[in-house]
Design a protein around this motif. Structure first.
Motif, short mmCIF file in Angstrom:
data_model
loop_
_atom_site.label_atom_id
_atom_site.label_comp_id
_atom_site.label_asym_id
_atom_site.label_seq_id
_atom_site.Cartn_x
_atom_site.Cartn_y
_atom_site.Cartn_z
N UNK A 199 -28.88 -2.05 23.94
CA UNK A 199 -29.41 -0.71 23.70
C UNK A 199 -30.92 -0.71 23.50
N UNK A 200 -31.53 -1.89 23.62
CA UNK A 200 -32.96 -2.04 23.31
C UNK A 200 -33.84 -1.06 24.07
N UNK A 201 -33.62 -0.93 25.38
CA UNK A 201 -34.50 -0.10 26.20
C UNK A 201 -34.45 1.36 25.75
N UNK A 202 -33.25 1.86 25.49
CA UNK A 202 -33.11 3.27 25.14
C UNK A 202 -33.74 3.57 23.79
N UNK A 203 -33.37 2.78 22.76
CA UNK A 203 -33.85 3.11 21.42
C UNK A 203 -35.34 2.87 21.27
N UNK A 204 -35.90 1.92 22.01
CA UNK A 204 -37.35 1.71 21.96
C UNK A 204 -38.08 2.81 22.72
N UNK A 205 -37.52 3.25 23.83
CA UNK A 205 -38.15 4.32 24.61
C UNK A 205 -38.13 5.64 23.85
N UNK A 206 -37.06 5.88 23.09
CA UNK A 206 -36.98 7.12 22.30
C UNK A 206 -38.14 7.20 21.30
N UNK A 207 -38.62 6.04 20.83
CA UNK A 207 -39.71 6.03 19.84
C UNK A 207 -40.87 6.92 20.28
N UNK A 208 -41.37 6.72 21.48
CA UNK A 208 -42.53 7.50 21.92
C UNK A 208 -42.20 8.95 22.21
N UNK A 209 -40.93 9.25 22.54
CA UNK A 209 -40.57 10.66 22.78
C UNK A 209 -40.64 11.47 21.49
N UNK A 210 -40.57 10.79 20.34
CA UNK A 210 -40.67 11.51 19.07
C UNK A 210 -42.09 12.04 18.82
N UNK A 211 -43.03 11.61 19.65
CA UNK A 211 -44.36 12.23 19.64
C UNK A 211 -44.22 13.75 19.74
N UNK A 212 -43.27 14.19 20.54
CA UNK A 212 -43.10 15.62 20.77
C UNK A 212 -42.40 16.33 19.62
N UNK A 213 -41.67 15.60 18.77
CA UNK A 213 -41.11 16.22 17.57
C UNK A 213 -42.26 16.68 16.68
N UNK A 214 -43.22 15.79 16.46
CA UNK A 214 -44.39 16.19 15.68
C UNK A 214 -45.17 17.29 16.36
N UNK A 215 -45.26 17.22 17.70
CA UNK A 215 -45.99 18.25 18.45
C UNK A 215 -45.32 19.61 18.32
N UNK A 216 -43.99 19.63 18.36
CA UNK A 216 -43.26 20.90 18.22
C UNK A 216 -43.51 21.51 16.85
N UNK A 217 -43.42 20.69 15.80
CA UNK A 217 -43.67 21.20 14.44
C UNK A 217 -45.08 21.77 14.34
#
Length: 508
Positions: free
Chosen positions: A149-167
């Motif tokens: 699962x390494x690729x998926x969970x590590x890739x999700x890390x940078x997508x959380x940039x947009x969680x902060x951006x949405x807030x």
């Protein structure tokens, strides 16, 4: 997800949500994802603040050069600390370094919220940039995750940039009607949200097993692997994983003693260095920094000048980005890293050309249709950017680097990214103000350079363990233990020192 090979043995697929140990592990990894959300909050908040009249009036309508410095000072703070980050992460540990970063962030956010002049505001952003640089999240995640699962969970890390951006985007939209300085101070306070949540929960996150093994604490490392991987995959899997990590790190210790110069010691390491540097530079020079920090000016240039409408577009863009970027993470192993990067840059190039043409026509005839074309290009551009760069650029770097180079290699990625961001954030507002749509031609040409570089430089790394990826770069010289075919260097070491592996392994 395909079966995975460790030490020459093939183990079956594991479905994470069927195992309590993996559900708990990925909940704890989600705490690390919040580091990326903190960075996303900053960029989008600055877009929003530039739209607020109270912020502009309070700081006397900053000139383009001042806006450039205000935004460029954050990557400047990142650059300063990242030369020292690898030593801190390798000496103190991934988790402890992350905690120190949160504490520094708290200081920067507090100063920004209480700023009384532009000098204080800029200084606060420098401190925040230093704190954000302690983000060891990508390689802590990479080293904790189950190999399948390494690729998926590590890739999700940078997508959380947009969680902060949405807030941030919707926070600044919500404060638009506040008739006081709290219209911009309140979004600044909200920057505390993600680092406080992370600081409260990070104590429950385990340390990297690879860090513990490297610090001669193998029993602690094995306990973590057994707790979070063993229940799902069984003791034989843990034994193979543990053996491969121990033996590979020991081999690296024997041969890798040149510090930063290790990147230039072999053809494989030079290849890794070139990829890391290009990943960092390309991630922030593909046109994204224009939209991340200066969407306000882009929208002004095509006649969208209403503060409310600009904030609504800003908020909608961030929601769209996160949904798309998160969705693509589940296909990185199916499509492949290299192919995603090529599709991403090729698509961005086509859209940026269309964006340039629409902006040029609008500057000539002021037709509403061409303005709508630019808005469509903004969303389409992010569609292709999110295919690879929103999630993969740090995850891919962590994958291709062996343990002894991982912290330094990611520092190279981050240094390249923030150097590019510093340049872009300082130059973009001036270029947009002076050249208008013609400034986009620079990015049209640069995207061609990025595409060609990726085509000839990047390699595929899917469905391979962290240790065994070395074979792609180093061939017969790869330093890989755990039952993989013995490399030339390992054979030399075995001849010189019969007991090459420091740790004695017991049967599970």
């Amino acid at each position: 997800m395909k079966n995975i090979s460790i030490g020459g043995r093939v183990f079956p697929t594991v479905v994470w949500y069927r195992h309590a140990c993996l559900r708990k592990l990925y909940f704890l990894i989600a705490v690390i994802w919040l580091s990326s959300a903190t960075g996303g909050f900053d960029g989008t908040m600055m877009n929003g603040l530039q739209t607020l009249s109270y912020w502009n009036d309070y700081f006397d309508n900053p000139r383009p050069s001042t806006l450039g410095l205000m935004n460029a000072i954050v990557p400047a703070g990142n650059l300063v600390i990242n030369f020292f980050m690898p030593y801190m992460a390798d000496h103190w540990g991934r988790k402890r370094t992350l905690i120190i970063g949160d504490l520094i962030l708290f200081v920067g956010i507090a100063i920004q919220t209480g700023s009384v002049n532009m000098g204080m505001f800029i200084a606060s952003r420098f401190i925040g940039g230093v704190g954000a640089s302690f983000g060891t999240g990508p390689y802590l995640i990479t080293e904790l995750a189950h190999p399948q699962h390494r690729a998926i969970v590590t890739t999700i890390y940078n997508t959380f940039y947009y969680i902060g951006a949405i807030i941030a985007a919707w926070a600044t939209y919500g404060t638009l009607t506040i008739q006081s300085q709290w219209a911009w101070r309140l979004p600044s306070i909200l920057q505390f949200v993600t680092p406080i949540i992370q600081f409260s929960l990070i104590w429950f996150v385990p340390e990297s097993p690879r860090f513990l093994i490297n610090r001669d604490r193998p029993d602690e490392a094995r306990a973590i692997l057994e707790k979070y991987h063993g229940t799902a995959s069984g003791p034989e899997f843990v034994q193979a994983e543990f053996d491969e990590i121990c033996q590979t790190i020991q081999l690296e210790k024997q041969f890798a003693k040149r510090g930063w110069m290790e990147f230039f010691s072999t053809k494989g390491n030079r290849h890794r260095f070139a990829i890391c540097l290009s990943l960092g530079i390309f991630a922030n020079t593909a046109g994204n920094t224009i939209l991340s920090y200066y969407l306000h000016q882009v929208l002004d240039s095509v006649g969208v000048t209403s503060a409310r409408e600009q904030l609504q577009i800003n908020g909608a863009v961030q929601v769209y980005n996160w949904v798309f970027a998160l969705g693509i993470t589940f296909f990185v192993d199916k499509i492949g890293r290299r192919r995603l990067f090529l599709i991403s840059v090729g698509g961005m190039l086509c859209i940026f050309i269309a964006w340039t043409v629409c902006s040029a026509f609008y500057s000539e005839n002021q037709q509403p249709g061409t303005a709508k074309g630019v808005l469509a290009c903004i969303f389409l551009y992010y569609t292709f950017y999110d295919l690879a760069w929103s999630g993969l650029y740090q995850a891919y770097a962590c994958e291709i680097l062996p343990y002894h180079l991982r912290a330094k290699g990611l520092a190279i990625v981050v240094i390249g990214a923030y150097a590019a961001a510093f340049f872009g954030n300082y130059v973009n507002p001036v270029g947009l103000a002076n050249a208008g749509w013609k400034y986009y031609l620079l990015y049209d040409c640069w995207l061609v350079v990025i595409f060609v570089t990726i085509y000839f430089l990047f390699v595929e790394s899917r469905n391979t363990t962290l240790e065994e990826i070395s074979v792609i770069f180093d061939g017969d010289d790869a330093l890989v233990g755990g039952g993989v075919e013995m490399s030339r260097r390992e054979r030399e070491l075995d001849e010189l020192k019969p007991s090459a592996v420091h740790f004695e392994q017991a049967d599970p």
